[in-house]
Every structure is written in C-alpha cells, then in structure tokens.
Design a protein around this motif. Structure first.
Motif: not given
Length: 319
Positions: A167-190
């Motif tokens: 929604a923020r992307i479509k609203a034209g926000a200058e910068e939007v952040r998304a979490p990162v996932y590791s397929h090695l640890t099978y979890d989000r990267v803190p």
C-alpha cells in the motif's frame, strides 16, 4: 446462423476469460532487447533445479517482458492524464507485478529474470523485486501459535504488514522497507531490511500473493497489483521437481551446520527421497491444492510449464 457457427460461439474456449497462445505463436512476438542476456548472467539468475536456457528466455520471457513494459507505460500514461484532469501534480506511482505459484515451480527464477529483462527496456529502467518470505511470521511465533508445520500457508504470514508494505509503494512513498528472510536458517534475519525507493516496477513474488481478502479483511495485497502472473504445471510434475530440489539441497546446502535442515544431511538416498515425499504430501501439496491453485483464475497471465520445465502455453486475460 449455422449449427457449426453456433457451436463455435458457445465453445468453452470462447467463454474463457483468457486468450490461449501456444509457444510457437507467443515466441513469434519476441522483440529484440537492447542488451540481451548472456549465459553467464543466466547462470546467476537460474534457481536450483530450473532448466532455463537462453532459448527459453528469448522465446518466452523476452516477449513477456516487453508486454509488461507496455502495460507499465500505459498505466503511467493513464496516471498522467488522470492527474492532469484532477489538477494533481504528484508523480506516478510504481507499477506492481505479482508472481504466484507452488513451491518448486520456478517462480523465483522467473521473478529474478523478469526484473533483469524489464530493466533493459528504456521505459522501465528501475525494477525491484521483493519476496513474501520476509513477511512470514518468525519461527518462534509460528511455534508459539502451533502452526510451524503450516509454514507457507496463508495464516503463516504477517498479511497486514505485507499489505501495508505494498500500500505504501502504491501510495508513492519515497522509501519503503521490507524484512529479509534466510533460507539457510529458515527464519527472518534480525535487523535486516530491503529498502525500496520508488522504482518504475516492483515485482512481488510468493506462494499466496493472489489470495482474495480473508473473512476479517476488506482488502488483500492482490487488490493492489497492476498485473499478476501465475506459474502453472501439473501437480505430479511439481512434486517431482520438489523431490529433485530437496535431494540437491540435501547433498549441498543442508551440509552447512547453520542450516535449519542440517538434520537431513546424513540421510541416505532412499531416506532422503522418503522425507522429501513426506514433506510434499503433508505440507506443500495440501497448500497448493487448497490455497494456491484456486487463485490461478485470478491472474492476468498464466505460464503453463511441461515436465521439462519449458513453457508450452501462455494464457493472457482478455482486455
């Protein structure tokens, strides 16, 4: 009207919302890209087990990238005209593409490839890709809720966070952040994030991105996409591709002690095959049948793959 004409008018194909285009006809649409891929670049884009070659790129994905670029430019022109009509000077917002399909069907490779090809068209030089894996609930939270065995099912995602992101992307926000996932640890990267800064095109790739709104929501992330692609194949073929990939990982990445699946590294061949089939039968196939496959009809375009991974047919939603 003759009986033959009446039969043609009422045929199932005529009633379908899609135009079905076979491989030969689709490949004839292939335009020349300014900077075509070479073999070295393709190796970097290709996922484990994918049988993607330069001929497939030229005949299937090059025309698809041009079609997507045309859609993106058309949306931009409509946006400009609408803003002029409203007297609104704000710039256009990114064109968002959703890519859906089963585990092991090759959607990640396709998303990476489209990102590369789309960036080579002069009208869409800035293309970003985000996977929904980063929006999976952390392993500890899935365990707390008792749904770790349903990882990849719709309820295993932070769907509100994913919806807010797009929604923020479509609203034209200058910068939007998304979490990162590791397929090695099978979890989000803190403390790791992907930062998206107003691209021309954003590709969002994931198992369930075409899901309609849930019972407790009025809006789904799929409602915010400008174009959607479903990567399709026979369930039996996908099962075999999953097994092949599991065995390749078992001989490779699982050997890393940091891998969540390190416990499978010591299995012999027959044990590994049984484990792969068990995971497919108990998790991935039910998710495909219950949640992913029913969303195929919602796509703008369907890529049908054969057993050798090659696309045989393209279904494009009628305009």
């Amino acid at each position: 009207m003759s009986e033959a004409s009446a039969a043609r008018e009422s045929s199932p194909r005529d009633q379908s919302p899609f135009v079905e285009i076979d491989r030969a006809r689709w490949s004839a649409l292939a335009p020349a890209t300014p900077h075509p891929l070479d073999e070295r670049e393709l190796v970097q884009l290709r996922g484990l087990g994918d049988q993607l070659d330069l001929r497939e790129v030229e005949e299937v994905y090059q025309p698809l990238s041009k079609l997507l670029s045309l859609y993106a430019v058309g949306a931009r022109q409509l946006h400009t005209a609408t803003r002029a009509f409203l007297g609104d000077a704000r710039p256009h917002t990114p064109f968002v593409i959703g890519v859906a399909g089963s585990v092991a069907v090759g959607k990640s490779t396709i998303a990476r490839l489209l990102r590369e090809l789309l960036s080579r068209w002069e009208d869409t030089p800035r293309v970003e890709r985000v996977t929904t894996d980063g929006f999976l609930l952390p392993t500890a939270e899935l365990t707390r809720r008792g749904i770790l065995h349903r990882k990849g099912f719709p309820e295993s995602y932070d769907r509100r966070a994913l919806l807010r992101f797009v929604a923020r992307i479509k609203a034209g926000a200058e910068e939007v952040r998304a979490p990162v996932y590791s397929h090695l640890t099978y979890d989000r990267v803190p403390n790791a994030e992907i930062i998206v800064r107003r691209p021309d095109i954003l590709i969002v790739e994931g198992l369930n991105v075409l899901q309609p709104p849930g019972a407790d929501a009025s809006l789904a992330v799929s409602d915010l996409f400008d174009f959607t692609i479903y990567v399709d194949a026979r369930t039996s073929d996908i099962a075999q591709w999953y097994e092949d990939r599991f065995l390749a990982l078992q001989r490779g990445a699982f050997a890393d002690p940091r891998s969540y699946f390190h416990r499978y590294a010591a299995l012999d061949h027959d044990e590994a095959v049984r484990k792969a089939r068990e995971i497919w039968r108990e998790i991935n196939e039910p998710n495909l049948v219950q949640n992913i496959l029913p969303t195929r009809a919602r796509a703008s375009l369907v890529l049908r793959k054969e057993r050798d991974h090659a696309v045989s047919t393209v279904l494009l939603r009628k305009i």
